[in-house]
Design a protein around this motif. Structure first.
Motif, mmCIF file in Angstrom:
data_model
loop_
_atom_site.group_PDB
_atom_site.id
_atom_site.type_symbol
_atom_site.label_atom_id
_atom_site.label_comp_id
_atom_site.label_asym_id
_atom_site.label_seq_id
_atom_site.Cartn_x
_atom_site.Cartn_y
_atom_site.Cartn_z
ATOM 1 N N VAL A 201 -78.250 61.997 -22.794
ATOM 2 C CA VAL A 201 -79.685 61.742 -22.624
ATOM 3 C C VAL A 201 -80.413 62.052 -23.920
ATOM 4 C CG1 VAL A 201 -79.682 62.189 -20.153
ATOM 5 C CG2 VAL A 201 -80.204 64.058 -21.731
ATOM 6 N N SER A 202 -79.726 62.756 -24.817
ATOM 7 C CA SER A 202 -80.317 63.004 -26.132
ATOM 8 C C SER A 202 -80.491 61.694 -26.903
ATOM 9 C CB SER A 202 -79.446 63.964 -26.945
ATOM 10 O OG SER A 202 -78.130 63.455 -27.097
ATOM 11 N N ASN A 203 -79.693 60.660 -26.554
ATOM 12 C CA ASN A 203 -79.827 59.372 -27.246
ATOM 13 C C ASN A 203 -81.189 58.731 -27.008
ATOM 14 O OD1 ASN A 203 -79.603 56.298 -27.351
ATOM 15 N ND2 ASN A 203 -77.734 56.884 -28.403
ATOM 16 N N PRO A 204 -81.559 58.471 -25.746
ATOM 17 C CA PRO A 204 -82.905 57.929 -25.550
ATOM 18 C C PRO A 204 -83.995 58.920 -25.920
ATOM 19 C CG PRO A 204 -81.860 58.385 -23.439
ATOM 20 C CD PRO A 204 -80.807 58.510 -24.486
ATOM 21 N N SER A 205 -83.690 60.222 -25.830
ATOM 22 C CA SER A 205 -84.682 61.215 -26.235
ATOM 23 C C SER A 205 -84.989 61.086 -27.716
ATOM 24 C CB SER A 205 -84.173 62.631 -25.932
ATOM 25 O OG SER A 205 -83.962 62.814 -24.555
ATOM 26 N N ILE A 206 -83.923 61.020 -28.517
ATOM 27 C CA ILE A 206 -84.099 60.842 -29.960
ATOM 28 C C ILE A 206 -84.735 59.491 -30.246
ATOM 29 C CG2 ILE A 206 -82.888 60.613 -32.165
ATOM 30 C CD1 ILE A 206 -80.768 62.540 -31.012
ATOM 31 N N GLN A 207 -84.269 58.462 -29.514
ATOM 32 C CA GLN A 207 -84.800 57.114 -29.692
ATOM 33 C C GLN A 207 -86.308 57.070 -29.439
ATOM 34 O OE1 GLN A 207 -82.962 54.283 -27.077
ATOM 35 N NE2 GLN A 207 -84.590 52.784 -27.302
ATOM 36 N N PHE A 208 -86.736 57.630 -28.321
ATOM 37 C CA PHE A 208 -88.149 57.589 -27.991
ATOM 38 C C PHE A 208 -88.979 58.517 -28.863
ATOM 39 C CE2 PHE A 208 -86.968 55.103 -24.392
ATOM 40 C CZ PHE A 208 -88.111 54.388 -24.080
ATOM 41 N N MET A 209 -88.381 59.612 -29.290
ATOM 42 C CA MET A 209 -89.092 60.502 -30.196
ATOM 43 C C MET A 209 -89.414 59.775 -31.498
ATOM 44 S SD MET A 209 -87.887 64.182 -31.743
ATOM 45 C CE MET A 209 -86.530 63.438 -32.650
ATOM 46 N N ILE A 210 -88.402 59.074 -32.048
ATOM 47 C CA ILE A 210 -88.613 58.306 -33.280
ATOM 48 C C ILE A 210 -89.623 57.189 -33.040
ATOM 49 C CG2 ILE A 210 -87.505 56.810 -34.991
ATOM 50 C CD1 ILE A 210 -84.907 58.391 -34.508
ATOM 51 N N TYR A 211 -89.430 56.471 -31.920
ATOM 52 C CA TYR A 211 -90.306 55.336 -31.605
ATOM 53 C C TYR A 211 -91.761 55.779 -31.430
ATOM 54 C CZ TYR A 211 -92.239 51.374 -29.013
ATOM 55 O OH TYR A 211 -93.022 50.334 -28.593
ATOM 56 N N GLU A 212 -91.974 56.802 -30.608
ATOM 57 C CA GLU A 212 -93.336 57.269 -30.346
ATOM 58 C C GLU A 212 -93.989 57.831 -31.608
ATOM 59 O OE1 GLU A 212 -95.156 57.011 -27.737
ATOM 60 O OE2 GLU A 212 -93.741 56.343 -26.215
ATOM 61 N N ILE A 218 -98.579 54.538 -36.945
ATOM 62 C CA ILE A 218 -99.106 53.199 -37.226
ATOM 63 C C ILE A 218 -100.464 53.004 -36.550
ATOM 64 C CG2 ILE A 218 -98.746 50.733 -36.847
ATOM 65 C CD1 ILE A 218 -95.757 51.214 -37.210
ATOM 66 N N LYS A 219 -100.572 53.461 -35.307
ATOM 67 C CA LYS A 219 -101.834 53.301 -34.579
ATOM 68 C C LYS A 219 -102.957 54.105 -35.229
ATOM 69 C CE LYS A 219 -100.155 52.047 -29.981
ATOM 70 N NZ LYS A 219 -100.126 52.409 -28.550
ATOM 71 N N ARG A 220 -102.627 55.289 -35.727
ATOM 72 C CA ARG A 220 -103.648 56.096 -36.400
ATOM 73 C C ARG A 220 -104.157 55.408 -37.661
ATOM 74 N NH1 ARG A 220 -101.346 62.348 -36.049
ATOM 75 N NH2 ARG A 220 -101.989 62.738 -33.884
ATOM 76 N N LYS A 221 -103.225 54.790 -38.390
ATOM 77 C CA LYS A 221 -103.622 54.101 -39.619
ATOM 78 C C LYS A 221 -104.493 52.887 -39.316
ATOM 79 C CE LYS A 221 -99.712 55.485 -42.543
ATOM 80 N NZ LYS A 221 -98.543 55.018 -43.327
ATOM 81 N N THR A 226 -110.277 46.300 -37.259
ATOM 82 C CA THR A 226 -110.885 45.517 -36.184
ATOM 83 C C THR A 226 -109.896 45.235 -35.065
ATOM 84 O OG1 THR A 226 -110.323 43.483 -37.390
ATOM 85 C CG2 THR A 226 -112.527 44.415 -37.739
ATOM 86 N N LYS A 227 -108.599 45.218 -35.403
ATOM 87 C CA LYS A 227 -107.583 44.967 -34.380
ATOM 88 C C LYS A 227 -107.426 46.166 -33.458
ATOM 89 C CE LYS A 227 -103.769 42.935 -35.632
ATOM 90 N NZ LYS A 227 -102.506 42.671 -36.337
ATOM 91 N N GLY A 228 -107.733 47.364 -33.988
ATOM 92 C CA GLY A 228 -107.631 48.561 -33.183
ATOM 93 C C GLY A 228 -106.207 49.064 -33.061
ATOM 94 N N ALA A 229 -106.045 50.135 -32.276
ATOM 95 C CA ALA A 229 -104.749 50.791 -32.142
ATOM 96 C C ALA A 229 -103.746 49.963 -31.357
ATOM 97 C CB ALA A 229 -104.921 52.150 -31.459
ATOM 98 N N GLU A 230 -104.221 48.997 -30.571
ATOM 99 C CA GLU A 230 -103.314 48.193 -29.745
ATOM 100 C C GLU A 230 -102.908 46.902 -30.447
ATOM 101 O OE1 GLU A 230 -102.014 49.095 -26.987
ATOM 102 O OE2 GLU A 230 -103.182 50.908 -26.626
ATOM 103 N N GLY A 231 -103.172 46.791 -31.751
ATOM 104 C CA GLY A 231 -102.972 45.534 -32.445
ATOM 105 C C GLY A 231 -101.604 45.295 -33.019
ATOM 106 N N LEU A 232 -100.537 45.983 -32.552
ATOM 107 C CA LEU A 232 -99.198 45.762 -33.069
ATOM 108 C C LEU A 232 -98.653 44.427 -32.574
ATOM 109 C CD1 LEU A 232 -99.528 48.931 -33.324
ATOM 110 C CD2 LEU A 232 -97.045 49.004 -33.239
ATOM 111 N N THR A 233 -97.994 43.734 -33.459
ATOM 112 C CA THR A 233 -97.411 42.451 -33.089
ATOM 113 C C THR A 233 -96.051 42.652 -32.431
ATOM 114 O OG1 THR A 233 -96.256 42.169 -35.200
ATOM 115 C CG2 THR A 233 -98.553 41.396 -35.065
ATOM 116 N N ALA A 234 -95.532 41.593 -31.801
ATOM 117 C CA ALA A 234 -94.212 41.663 -31.175
ATOM 118 C C ALA A 234 -93.135 41.956 -32.209
ATOM 119 C CB ALA A 234 -93.911 40.344 -30.451
#
Length: 340
Positions: A201-212, A218-221, A226-234
């Motif tokens: 379970v450390s695998n998804p834990s590490i995965q999500f830690m890195i991802y989050e 990126i969202k803070r930057k 104008t796109k805001g924090a939700e403006g990430l592309t696919a």
């Protein structure tokens, strides 16, 4: 519709799509992990050549052996994981907000809290879905015997041998695996490999830690854009998922090999060095008789498969979450009040 349910359904949908695209790679990788003969499935042969060998010797269908229970398992695993992940994360975010109102912290969930949230969701997922993955591993590693034996060869065999040959050529169905597992070890046979899987379970834990962590940066930057924090592309979500999964896979791959060895069928005539009574016994025998390199068998294939699958999963999940929220609430995000 609750946010946890939306994420659970989106995770299941993304997982199924990723599974369908990368399944032949999973089959080859599982065989690499469980193969004891160093002359077979060697790294130098290349994944494409190994897939062609399976097709040539056993047929196209063997690359998709266990696909049906695997799709069910993927939907169940991703649904369960994301559902409980969102529940635990909501609680962590509420606790962070409460601390911020009291003047403690910045109101966001830290790296350690993200790790704990992912680990708890992973443990629940493993305990509920492990039986499905034992069945899938058995079906992926089952090798179909060549059915090109001349009729005169079969006629020359004793009746018992002919019956055995016919059985070997019958389809290896899910019901056969379930009965086989129960005959071998009873009810608890369906939880073979659960210990290394729980550790993993450390695998998804590490995965999500890195991802989050990367996502938050990126969202803070972009919070002033104008796109805001939700403006990430696919595409950006795709790349974030790939980087996160790559880091997690490199760290936890040896446990994945041990789990596959425990879940694969162990013939009664096998050398005792190849029969494992448990996790510790498997690790000890693998190190003693095969060396440390055996813990990394097929890692290249796994990196390609898991990174690509995770990237597709994250991309599809995020798009499904956005689409569902728009359909249900008419809003893109239901984010809570956050500190400036």
């Amino acid at each position: 519709m609750s946010d946890a349910l939306i994420n659970g359904l989106a995770g299941a949908g993304g997982g199924i799509i990723a599974q369908l695209i990368t399944y032949p790679l999973q089959t080859v990788n599982t065989r690499q992990q469980t193969e004891r003969d160093p002359s077979k499935f060697a790294a130098r042969d290349g994944v494409v050549r190994q897939m062609l060998e399976v097709v040539q010797q056993e047929g196209w269908e063997r690359l998709y052996g266990g696909l049906a229970p695997s799709v069910v398992g993927t939907a169940a695993s991703q649904g369960v994981y994301y559902y409980f992940y969102q529940i635990f994360r909501n609680r962590a975010e509420n606790a962070a907000q409460d601390r911020w109102k009291k003047g403690i912290g910045d109101g966001s969930v830290g790296m350690f809290q993200s790790l704990v949230v992912a680990a708890l969701a992973g443990c629940v997922n493993v305990l509920l879905t492990n039986p499905i993955w034992v069945v899938v591993t058995r079906m992926q590693t089952h090798k179909k015997k060549s059915n090109r034996s001349p009729n005169h060869v079969l006629r020359s065999l004793p009746d018992e041998a002919i019956q055995l040959a016919v059985v070997e050529h019958q389809p290896y169905r899910t019901s056969h695996v379930v009965q086989e597992l129960y005959d071998e070890a009873g009810f608890w046979g369906f939880w073979k490999g659960v210990i290394p899987t729980l550790i993993m379970v450390s695998n998804p834990s590490i995965q999500f830690m890195i991802y989050e962590t990367l996502l938050k940066k990126i969202k803070r930057k972009r919070s002033t854009n104008t796109k805001g924090a939700e403006g990430l592309t696919a595409l950006e979500i795709f790349l974030l998922g790939a980087v996160a999964k790559l880091g997690a896979t490199l760290v936890t791959y040896p446990l994945l090999v041990v789990k596959a060895r425990l879940q694969a069928k162990q013939g009664l005539d096998d050398d005792k060095r190849r029969q494992y009574t448990g996790t510790f016994d498997a690790i000890t025998k693998m190190m003693r008789y095969e060396g440390l390199s055996c813990f990394y068998k097929g890692m290249g294939t796994k990196i390609v498969q898991s990174v690509f699958a995770a990237a597709v999963l994250f991309m599809v999940k995020e798009e499904l979450v956005k689409a569902t929220r728009i359909l249900v609430t008419g809003e893109l995000s239901n984010s809570k009040l956050r500190p400036p």
